[in-house]
Design an enzyme around this catalytic site. Structure first.
Site, PDB file in Angstrom:
ATOM      1  N   ILE A 162      15.138  38.328 -57.980  1.00 23.18           N
ATOM      2  CA  ILE A 162      16.549  38.559 -58.276  1.00 23.18           C
ATOM      3  C   ILE A 162      17.311  38.205 -57.001  1.00 23.18           C
ATOM      4  CG2 ILE A 162      16.226  40.270 -60.095  1.00 23.18           C
ATOM      5  CD1 ILE A 162      16.695  42.472 -58.132  1.00 23.18           C
ATOM      6  N   ASP A 163      18.573  37.817 -57.138  1.00 18.49           N
ATOM      7  CA  ASP A 163      19.351  37.347 -56.005  1.00 18.49           C
ATOM      8  C   ASP A 163      19.468  38.413 -54.917  1.00 18.49           C
ATOM      9  OD1 ASP A 163      19.749  34.974 -57.330  1.00 18.49           O
ATOM     10  OD2 ASP A 163      21.723  35.522 -58.106  1.00 18.49           O
ATOM     11  N   MET A 164      19.705  37.959 -53.703  1.00 19.27           N
ATOM     12  CA  MET A 164      19.816  38.850 -52.560  1.00 19.27           C
ATOM     13  C   MET A 164      20.844  39.964 -52.793  1.00 19.27           C
ATOM     14  SD  MET A 164      20.763  37.899 -48.597  1.00 19.27           S
ATOM     15  CE  MET A 164      22.459  37.385 -48.953  1.00 19.27           C
TER      16      MET A 164
END
Length: 309
Positions: free
Chosen positions: A140-142
């Site tokens: 999942i994105d930062m």
């Protein structure tokens, strides 16, 4: 070795921006300090000439970027606290905080989820993805918060990878987006590909046959003040930036997402207001269905409270 060329045309809003700032935004997983090192080494040139980090982009500039093959880097275990939702001998479910990168990459070799998992799990993480991504089966994105599963052995990793490949995973996200909706639910079925000029962005593929199929089912949970909406997104597929790209494509970009939405932020938040709140699958070894839930983080709730007033 990766090579890119970016042309700064008349429509590029970054004319006048510092090259190190622009490229750190434009290239995936490359920090500003890493870009500066590439500039110093001559791996980045503008119009076939080396430039300094403070070079201001001009209309008509052609930027050539050469990212060398990464050196063999030893990823170290770090004693970083983890919010563990579930753990057994085969898998571990973690509630990832905002700002944490999932696995090491150029510019991010420390402080990642992998560094933390290596300390917590010792030598029990799966080895399928090599030394840079042990145990990691999805990302999942930062700046996206929420649930992520990692695998402790190769058997469970193979099974979980197959589940993600055939979309046999329940993944539900909650987000705050711009604008109110005319309908209460809908499905976005649009292929996603890498952006043609901005390597950090994904985009809706505009040529038949390009990109990979991406399907997002959304439902409006609440109409908020100041023309914002609280929504739920259920992923049928899992492409990079899928929810962010899909919602922006129907004029509902995520609050805080300056990559796909407005550049100004009405609230102080790092990145998009997006939370991976539900993760469900059949256990890779026992075959029992398991579903995990994560409450909205404090920052998300704080913004939501303001928009409910």
């Amino acid at each position: 070795m990766e090579e890119y060329q970016i042309d700064i045309d008349t429509e590029n809003e970054n004319v006048g921006a510092r090259i190190d700032k622009y490229l750190s935004d434009a290239l995936n997983h490359c920090s500003r300090s890493y870009i500066q090192k590439l500039l110093e080494a001559g791996n980045i040139k503008v119009n076939d000439k080396t430039v300094k980090s403070n070079y201001k982009l001009k209309e008509g500039d052609s930027i050539y970027i050469c990212i060398p093959e990464p050196e063999e880097i030893e990823i170290t275990a770090e004693n970083i606290p983890l919010d563990i939702v579930y753990e057994d001998d085969d898998i571990i479910i973690v509630n990832k905080p905002k700002g944490m990168v999932v696995h090491p990459a150029p510019g991010h070799f420390e402080g990642t989820l992998v560094n933390a998992l290596m300390y917590h799990c010792r030598d029990t993480l799966s080895s399928i993805n090599g030394v840079m991504r042990p145990g990691i089966v999805h990302r999942i994105d930062m700046d996206t918060t929420g649930l992520i599963v990692a695998c402790k052995n190769d058997v469970s990793h193979h099974v979980m990878a197959d589940k993600f490949k055939i979309h046999d995973i329940t993944r539900v996200y909650t987000a705050i987006v711009y604008n109110h909706f005319n309908e209460q639910s809908g499905t976005i079925d649009k292929p996603i590909a890498r952006h043609k000029t901005d390597r950090k962005k994904m985009a809706i593929a505009d040529v038949p046959g390009q990109g990979r199929r991406a399907v997002t089912h959304y439902k409006v949970l609440e109409k908020l003040s100041h023309n914002f909406s609280l929504i739920e997104c259920r992923l049928e597929t899992g492409r990079t930036h899928q929810i962010r790209v899909h919602m922006a494509s129907i004029q509902h970009p995520l609050l805080g997402d300056t990559l796909y939405g407005p550049k100004t932020k009405p609230f102080k938040t790092e990145g998009q207001v997006l939370h991976a709140g539900t993760l469900g699958f059949t256990h890779p070894i026992t075959g029992n269905y398991m579903e995990f839930h994560s409450e909205l983080p404090e920052e998300f709730m704080h913004i939501l409270k303001q928009l409910r007033q």
